[in-house]
Structure formats: structure tokens, C-alpha cells
Write an enzyme that holds these catalytic residues in place. Structure first.
Site, PDB file in Angstrom:
ATOM      1  N   GLU A 169      23.327 -18.331  49.283  1.00  0.00           N
ATOM      2  CA  GLU A 169      23.557 -17.560  47.528  1.00  0.00           C
ATOM      3  C   GLU A 169      22.322 -17.736  46.865  1.00  0.00           C
ATOM      4  O   GLU A 169      21.876 -17.981  46.132  1.00  0.00           O
ATOM      5  CB  GLU A 169      24.515 -18.599  46.949  1.00  0.00           C
TER       6      GLU A 169
ATOM      7  N   HIS B  43      19.711 -14.341  45.969  1.00  0.00           N
ATOM      8  CA  HIS B  43      19.495 -13.259  44.913  1.00  0.00           C
ATOM      9  C   HIS B  43      18.969 -12.283  45.378  1.00  0.00           C
ATOM     10  O   HIS B  43      17.706 -12.530  45.779  1.00  0.00           O
ATOM     11  CB  HIS B  43      20.126 -13.582  43.410  1.00  0.00           C
TER      12      HIS B  43
ATOM     13  N   HIS C 260      31.613 -15.548  43.355  1.00  0.00           N
ATOM     14  CA  HIS C 260      30.151 -15.696  42.632  1.00  0.00           C
ATOM     15  C   HIS C 260      30.886 -15.554  41.176  1.00  0.00           C
ATOM     16  O   HIS C 260      31.554 -14.700  40.984  1.00  0.00           O
ATOM     17  CB  HIS C 260      29.457 -14.418  42.740  1.00  0.00           C
TER      18      HIS C 260
ATOM     19  N   ASP D 222      20.444 -20.672  45.599  1.00  0.00           N
ATOM     20  CA  ASP D 222      20.476 -20.278  44.200  1.00  0.00           C
ATOM     21  C   ASP D 222      19.148 -19.898  44.022  1.00  0.00           C
ATOM     22  O   ASP D 222      19.058 -19.519  43.306  1.00  0.00           O
ATOM     23  CB  ASP D 222      21.768 -20.646  42.982  1.00  0.00           C
TER      24      ASP D 222
HETATM   25 MN    MN Z   1      23.756 -17.343  42.285  1.00  0.00          MN
END
Ligand code: MN
Length: 314
Positions: free
Chosen positions: A8, A10, A161, A279
Site C-alpha cells: 500500500e 503511494h 483503499h 502506507d
Molecule cells: Mn494508503
């Protein structure tokens, strides 16, 4: 330090960046600038973080909401394609360290299915990340059946998400602190996943695979109640809710670094269904968590690396 795959993680590119800025209005300018630098970097800072934390491989995805916030469908389709081509160029530079999740214009289910296929077959992406509902339409909508069919045929997972709900929840109105990561996103995304299950998506597409962050948005905690309270209240699908959760859903540790919910997810869904994620750049404290949390070493290795490698074909 255990070897990790993170999924996850980005980034931002010129085509999806305009949709990200409105999500940052409450964030201090220095913090936003720091996030922006990290999201648009694919070299020094990101690789140094991965080196330091033992992330051998990161699957990159657009920082939401991306084109799902676009009102004009043709613009969304075009921008999603540009974002995927951009990511493919970054991945090509370091295929050992990076893979991609497709970014899709869910305004048009068939175009999204076609773009997913292009991304998987031509760009070698590993699946797609979808940022919640699209203009109020959720993934259980029958219009998305061709999309689920394609994802199942391609044998790739769909990572759901969090996103803001269509309208603020009345139950938490007046408490802004509850609206987003503290509580609201979990309710929204957990409910979205339950809609997908209740809507029979996994009954129609048994090979479809859904990934949820935050150790499953509280769903693993609820399996018994889902099963015991579904039949008397109009449940019509052939399998109980927990079976779809166990067969079609994987969860990641993104933004949820605590032993009790990790144990719950492992026991409720199975040790092959829980995967590490960081994340980045919003949070990567989970790297240290997964290195040190008391787990049997073979389970730690499965969560940190092996389960994602198996799911994503890495
Ligand atoms: Mn995220």
C-alpha cells in the site's frame, strides 16, 4: 530485520496530482510539502527508506482519490491511462524493487476492465488499487460485473483503499476527529467490503480477490456475528458471510500496528491471508512493528513477504 514486500505504497504523477491537493487542505503547508516530495520521488528517499526498513519490494499505487474524483468520464479514463504509463516507466527503471497497481477510472466499468487488462498484460502490473466508491457507486453494483470477471480471469487482486463517504455519517456528526482515519474510513471501507460480499460478487466470481488495509477494517473481529446474525435476517447466498471473507479476502497491516488485531486477523482469516504493508509516505512505522511483534518466525516471514509474493506472483 525481516524481508518485506509492501503493497500500500503511494506515489503521485502529473495526471492524478490535481485530485490529491484538495485532500490536503487541513494539512500544514510544511507537512504537505514533505509528503509531496516523498510521493513524487522514486529514487533516493524512497529507496533509502526501503533499505533502512527491509522492504525488498514495493507495489506502488496512486495516492487517492485520483481520477475517481473526476466528474467527466472521458477525462478520468485518459488521466488513469497516463498515470499507469507514468508508473510503468518508473517500474521499468527498477523492476527488482518496484511493481505497480493499476489506477482505474471506475466511472466506466468496461473501460476500467480494459485498462486493468492492458496494465496486467502489457505493463506487468500486479492488480489494481481502488479508492472506495466512485461518485457514490460501490463495487457491488451490477455494472461492475464485467470488471470483476476480468480481474478474476486475469488472476489479480483488487486492493480497496479507504475514501471519504458520500455524505458524513450522522452518528459522528459534530466530531470531525472521528470522520476520517480514526473511525469513519474504517466504517466506510468495511461497509463497502460487506456490500461486495452481500451483493454476491464472490458468488458470481469465486476467483475474485479483494485486499483490505488496516487488518481488514474490523471485519475479522466480526466473523461469528456475521454468520450467526445473517441467516435470520434475510441472508440468501449459499455460503455464510465468513466463508466469502476467508476465501476471497486478504488483509494488510497498513496503518494498523497492534498485536491483538493482528492475532485476530491471523486466527480469523488464516495465516496465509495477512500481509505486511507500510502506507508510505503517510506512515511506515509498521516496519519496526512487524520486525519486533511477538510472532512465530515462520508466521512473521509469511506475513512480511511470502503471502504477498504468492498472491501477487512475485
Ligand atoms: Mn494508503
Amino acid at each position: 530485520m525481516v524481508k518485506k514486500i509492501a503493497l500500500e505504497e503511494h506515489f503521485l504523477d502529473p495526471a492524478t496530482e490535481p485530485y490529491w491537493h484538495p485532500t490536503m487542505v487541513d494539512v500544514a503547508p510544511e507537512k504537505k510539502a514533505q509528503l509531496y516530495r516523498a510521493l513524487t520521488d522514486f529514487d533516493d528517499a524512497r529507496l533509502a527508506m526501503m533499505e533502512k526498513t527491509g522492504i525488498a519490494h514495493a507495489v506502488l499505487a496512486v495516492a487517492g482519490p485520483g481520477v475517481q474524483a473526476e466528474r467527466d468520464t472521458a477525462t478520468a479514463v485518459r488521466a488513469a491511462r497516463a498515470a499507469n504509463d507514468f508508473l510503468a516507466r518508473q517500474v521499468q527503471k527498477r523492476p527488482d524493487r518496484y511493481s505497480g497497481f493499476a489506477h482505474l477510472a471506475m466511472q466506466d466499468a468496461r473501460a476500467a476492465a480494459d485498462e486493468l487488462e492492458r496494465c496486467v498484460r502489457e505493463l506487468r502490473f500486479r492488480g489494481a488499487m481502488i479508492n472506495g466508491h466512485t461518485n457514490g457507486r460501490y463495487l457491488d453494483d451490477p455494472a461492475y460485473d464485467p470488471f470483476w470477471e476480468r480481474a478474476a480471469d486475469l488472476n489479480v487482486p483488487i486492493y480497496l483503499h479507504p475514501a471519504d463517504p458520500v455524505a458524513p455519517l450522522p452518528a459522528i456528526a459534530g466530531y470531525n476527529v472521528l470522520a476520517r482515519p480514526m473511525w469513519g474510513w474504517g466504517v466506510e471501507t468495511g461497509s463497502h467490503a460487506l456490500r461486495i460480499i452481500c451483493g454476491g460478487v464472490f458468488e458470481r466470481h469465486p476467483k475474485a480477490r479483494l485486499v483490505l488495509g488496516h487488518l481488514g477494517e474490523t471485519l475479522p473481529f466480526q466473523l461469528w456475528r456475521f454468520d450467526s446474525r445473517s441467516a435470520p435476517y434475510g441472508w440468501r447466498l449459499p455460503k455464510p458471510p465468513s466463508q466469502y471473507l476467508r476465501e476471497n479476502v486478504w488483509v494488510t497491516t497498513s496503518g494498523m500496528y497492534d498485536l491483538p488485531p493482528l492475532r485476530c486477523s491471523l486466527e480469523a482469516l488464516g495465516r496465509d491471508r495477512v500481509m505486511f504493508s507500510a502506507d508510505y509516505p503517510f506512515d511506515w512505522s509498521g516496519c519496526e512493528f512487524i520486525d519486533t511483534v511477538p510472532l512465530e518466525e515462520s508466521v512473521r516471514a509469511d506475513v512480511a513477504y511470502n503471502n504477498a509474493a504468492a498472491l501477487l506472483g512475485l
